[in-house]
Design an enzyme around this catalytic site. Structure first.
Site, mmCIF file in Angstrom:
data_model
loop_
_atom_site.group_PDB
_atom_site.id
_atom_site.type_symbol
_atom_site.label_atom_id
_atom_site.label_comp_id
_atom_site.label_asym_id
_atom_site.label_seq_id
_atom_site.Cartn_x
_atom_site.Cartn_y
_atom_site.Cartn_z
ATOM 1 N N HIS A 154 0.828 -1.074 0.061
ATOM 2 C CA HIS A 154 0.062 -0.132 -0.108
ATOM 3 C C HIS A 154 0.761 1.297 -0.028
ATOM 4 O O HIS A 154 1.167 1.770 1.112
ATOM 5 C CB HIS A 154 -0.946 -0.134 1.270
ATOM 6 C CG HIS A 154 -2.060 1.144 1.263
ATOM 7 N ND1 HIS A 154 -3.138 0.880 2.077
ATOM 8 C CD2 HIS A 154 -1.886 2.195 0.644
ATOM 9 C CE1 HIS A 154 -3.842 2.142 1.975
ATOM 10 N NE2 HIS A 154 -2.944 2.806 1.097
ATOM 11 N N HIS A 210 1.081 4.727 -2.591
ATOM 12 C CA HIS A 210 0.569 5.574 -3.754
ATOM 13 C C HIS A 210 2.020 6.080 -4.003
ATOM 14 O O HIS A 210 2.459 7.012 -3.685
ATOM 15 C CB HIS A 210 -0.279 6.449 -3.282
ATOM 16 C CG HIS A 210 -1.599 6.095 -2.770
ATOM 17 N ND1 HIS A 210 -2.583 5.853 -3.349
ATOM 18 C CD2 HIS A 210 -1.844 5.555 -1.237
ATOM 19 C CE1 HIS A 210 -3.655 5.252 -2.324
ATOM 20 N NE2 HIS A 210 -3.097 5.324 -1.212
ATOM 21 N N HIS A 216 -9.432 0.727 -0.946
ATOM 22 C CA HIS A 216 -9.575 1.559 0.553
ATOM 23 C C HIS A 216 -11.096 1.465 0.950
ATOM 24 O O HIS A 216 -11.913 1.679 0.202
ATOM 25 C CB HIS A 216 -9.225 2.953 -0.026
ATOM 26 C CG HIS A 216 -7.905 3.262 -0.224
ATOM 27 N ND1 HIS A 216 -7.141 2.650 -1.132
ATOM 28 C CD2 HIS A 216 -6.803 3.969 0.524
ATOM 29 C CE1 HIS A 216 -5.990 2.962 -1.125
ATOM 30 N NE2 HIS A 216 -5.701 3.988 -0.201
ATOM 31 N N GLU A 257 -10.937 3.521 6.106
ATOM 32 C CA GLU A 257 -10.071 4.345 6.528
ATOM 33 C C GLU A 257 -10.853 5.449 7.421
ATOM 34 O O GLU A 257 -10.299 5.533 8.525
ATOM 35 C CB GLU A 257 -9.196 4.934 5.400
ATOM 36 C CG GLU A 257 -7.962 5.891 5.585
ATOM 37 C CD GLU A 257 -7.521 6.599 4.333
ATOM 38 O OE1 GLU A 257 -8.053 6.546 3.553
ATOM 39 O OE2 GLU A 257 -6.424 7.446 4.719
ATOM 40 N N ASP A 312 1.795 4.136 2.764
ATOM 41 C CA ASP A 312 0.796 5.150 2.128
ATOM 42 C C ASP A 312 1.215 6.134 1.164
ATOM 43 O O ASP A 312 1.297 5.863 0.069
ATOM 44 C CB ASP A 312 -0.264 5.564 3.144
ATOM 45 C CG ASP A 312 -1.815 5.713 2.697
ATOM 46 O OD1 ASP A 312 -1.889 5.438 1.490
ATOM 47 O OD2 ASP A 312 -2.567 6.375 3.507
ATOM 48 N N ASP A 313 1.705 7.095 1.837
ATOM 49 C CA ASP A 313 2.141 8.355 1.270
ATOM 50 C C ASP A 313 3.399 8.803 1.926
ATOM 51 O O ASP A 313 3.349 10.093 2.656
ATOM 52 C CB ASP A 313 0.945 9.421 1.194
ATOM 53 C CG ASP A 313 -0.268 8.945 0.469
ATOM 54 O OD1 ASP A 313 -0.091 8.894 -0.727
ATOM 55 O OD2 ASP A 313 -1.035 8.541 0.825
HETATM 56 N N1 ADE Z 1 -4.725 8.720 -2.091
HETATM 57 C C1 ADE Z 1 -3.408 8.788 -1.538
HETATM 58 N N2 ADE Z 1 -3.436 8.342 -0.333
HETATM 59 C C2 ADE Z 1 -4.815 8.077 0.057
HETATM 60 C C3 ADE Z 1 -5.294 7.438 1.313
HETATM 61 N N3 ADE Z 1 -4.661 7.556 2.443
HETATM 62 N N4 ADE Z 1 -6.760 7.503 1.316
HETATM 63 C C4 ADE Z 1 -7.376 7.632 0.094
HETATM 64 N N5 ADE Z 1 -6.843 8.030 -1.141
HETATM 65 C C5 ADE Z 1 -5.424 8.036 -1.192
HETATM 66 ZN ZN ZN Z 2 -3.996 4.481 0.654
#
Ligand code: ADE
Ligand code: ZN
Length: 346
Positions: free
Chosen positions: A20, A22, A200, A203, A281-282
Site C-alpha cells: 500500500h 501511492h 480502500h 480508513e 501509504d504516502d
Molecule cells: N490517495 C493517496 N493516499 C490516500 C489515502 N490515504 N486514502 C485515500 N486515497 C489516497
Molecule cells: Zn492509501
C-alpha cells in the site's frame, strides 16, 4: 520511549513486502521542486520548506488537496520514471523485496497527460528495480472515487492497451460519501479481465464500506480497514476468510484517524487473527517510509520480534505473487530470522 536497538535493526533489515504505497505520495518536496523547474510548472509555494510546512493535515481531504497539487509537476514519461525510481531506491534501503505500487492515472489524464506516459515511466522504473535492485515491483491502477464511475470506466478502457503492465485495480481518494458500490460495474469489468481487486475501505468510512468492498466489488484485500474493529461480525469474517488489511500507521496519525500512535489498533487486529500488514501509504507526506512505520509503531505499541515476523510474513502472504514466489519470499524471511539467531514463531 526508545526501541531496543536490536529490534530496530531487525525491523529495518528484515525482508518485507509493501502493498500500500501511492507512488504519487512518494514525491518528496525536493523532487516536486526539481520537476517543477524542469517542466516550467509554477507552484503556489516559494520553496521546499514552505511546502513541507503545509503538511499539517486535519483529515483525508485536507491531505488530498495538497497531494493532487504536488502531482501537477508530473508531465512526461521521464517524470514518472524518476518518481518511481526514487521510491524504489528507498524501498531497497528498507529491504523491501516485493512492492505492489498504486498509481492514479486520472490525476494525470485530467491534466492532458497521456496514460501511456504514466504507465511507460512507471514500468521502466519497475523493470530497472528488478534488474538493478532485485526488487519485484508491480503496478495497481487506482480509480479516484470522488470522480464518476463513467470516468473510471473510461480510464480502464484507456489502460487496456497496457493490460499486461499492471496486476490489478484499486479504489482511492475521498472515501466518505463515495461507497464502493458506486464502482460496481468498473470492478466487474476489471474482474472479467482477470485483474486483482483491492479497495480502500474503513480508513475514515464506516465498516459498511468494507462489507460492500468485499460483497459488491469482490476486493481481495482491504486497504486500511482499521474501522473494522467497530464491527465484530466483520472482524470474524476478515479473520475466517484471511482477507488482508494493508494498514498504514503513520498515515492514520497524520490524517487524524487516531489521536496518537499508542491508540492505534494494529495489535488488536493481529490479536484477532487478521492478516494485517504495515505499509507507508504516502511516505513523502506522512513522515516516514516503511521501516520508519515499523519502528514508530513498535515503539508506541510495545510490539516484539514475534510481531515483526508475523507482519513480514503477512506481507508476503497478502501479496499477489504466485504460490511459488510466496514460498520463496517466506524462505528468505525465515533465513533472515535464523541468521539473526531468532526463533521462527509458530
Ligand atoms: N490517495 C493517496 N493516499 C490516500 C489515502 N490515504 N486514502 C485515500 N486515497 C489516497
Ligand atoms: Zn492509501
Amino acid at each position: 520511549m526508545t526501541l531496543d536497538p536490536a529490534l530496530a535493526r531487525l525491523l529495518r533489515t528484515m525482508p518485507k513486502a509493501e502493498l500500500h504505497i501511492h507512488i504519487e505520495g512518494s514525491l518528496e518536496p525536493e523532487l516536486i521542486f526539481a520537476l517543477a523547474e524542469r517542466n516550467g510548472v509554477a507552484l503556489p509555494y516559494p520553496d521546499v520548506d514552505s511546502l513541507r510546512a503545509a503538511y499539517a493535515f486535519s483529515d483525508l481531504q485536507s491531505f488530498l488537496d495538497i497531494y493532487y497539487a504536488g502531482a501537477s509537476v508530473l508531465l512526461v514519461e521521464q517524470d514518472f520514471h524518476d518518481m518511481a525510481w526514487a521510491y524504489l531506491q528507498r524501498a531497497k534501503a528498507d529491504n523491501i523485496i516485493r512492492a505492489e505500487i498504486f498509481f492514479d492515472p486520472q490525476t494525470h489524464t485530467a491534466r492532458g497527460v497521456p496514460i501511456g506516459y504514466v504507465i511507460d515511466g512507471l514500468t521502466r522504473a519497475c523493470d530497472r528495480a528488478r534488474d538493478e535492485l532485485g526488487i519485484h515491483a508491480s503496478l495497481i491502477l487506482c480509480f479516484l472515487r470522488h470522480l464518476s464511475e463513467d470516468d473510471a470506466l473510461q480510464t480502464l478502457q484507456q489502460a487496456l492497451p497496457y493490460r499486461e503492465r499492471f496486476i490489478g485495480v484499486g479504489l482511492d481518494s475521498s472515501e466518505v460519501g463515495h461507497p464502493p458500490e458506486k464502482f460496481a460495474r468498473v470492478f466487474a469489468q476489471a474482474r472479467a479481465l482477470g485483474l486483482h481487486l483491492v479497495a480502500h475501505a474503513g480508513e475514515e468510512g464506516p465498516p459498511e464500506y468494507i462489507w460492500s468492498a468485499l460483497d459488491v466489488l469482490h476486493a481481495e484485500r482491504i486497504d486500511h480497514g482499521v474501522q473494522s474493529v467497530k464491527d465484530p461480525a466483520l472482524m470474524a469474517r476478515l479473520a475466517a476468510e484471511r482477507i488482508p488489511l494493508t494498514v498504514c500507521p503513520l498515515s492514520n496519525i497524520k490524517l487524524c484517524v487516531f489521536d496518537d500512535l499508542r491508540q492505534h489498533n494494529l495489535r488488536d487486529l493481529l490479536d484477532a487473527g487478521l492478516v494485517a500488514t504495515v505499509n507507508s501509504d504516502d511516505p513523502a507526506y506522512f513522515g516516514g517510509y516503511l521501516s520508519q512505520n515499523f519502528i514508530e509503531t513498535f515503539t508506541a505499541l510495545g510490539l516484539d520480534a514475534n510481531h515483526a515476523y508475523r507482519l513480514a510474513r503477512n506481507s508476503f502472504e497478502a501479496s499477489f505473487a504466485s504460490p511459488d514466489e510466496k514460498a520463496a519470499d517466506i524462505a528468505v524471511l525465515d533465513q533472515h530470522f535464523a541468521d539473526a539467531g531468532l526463533p521462527i514463531p509458530a
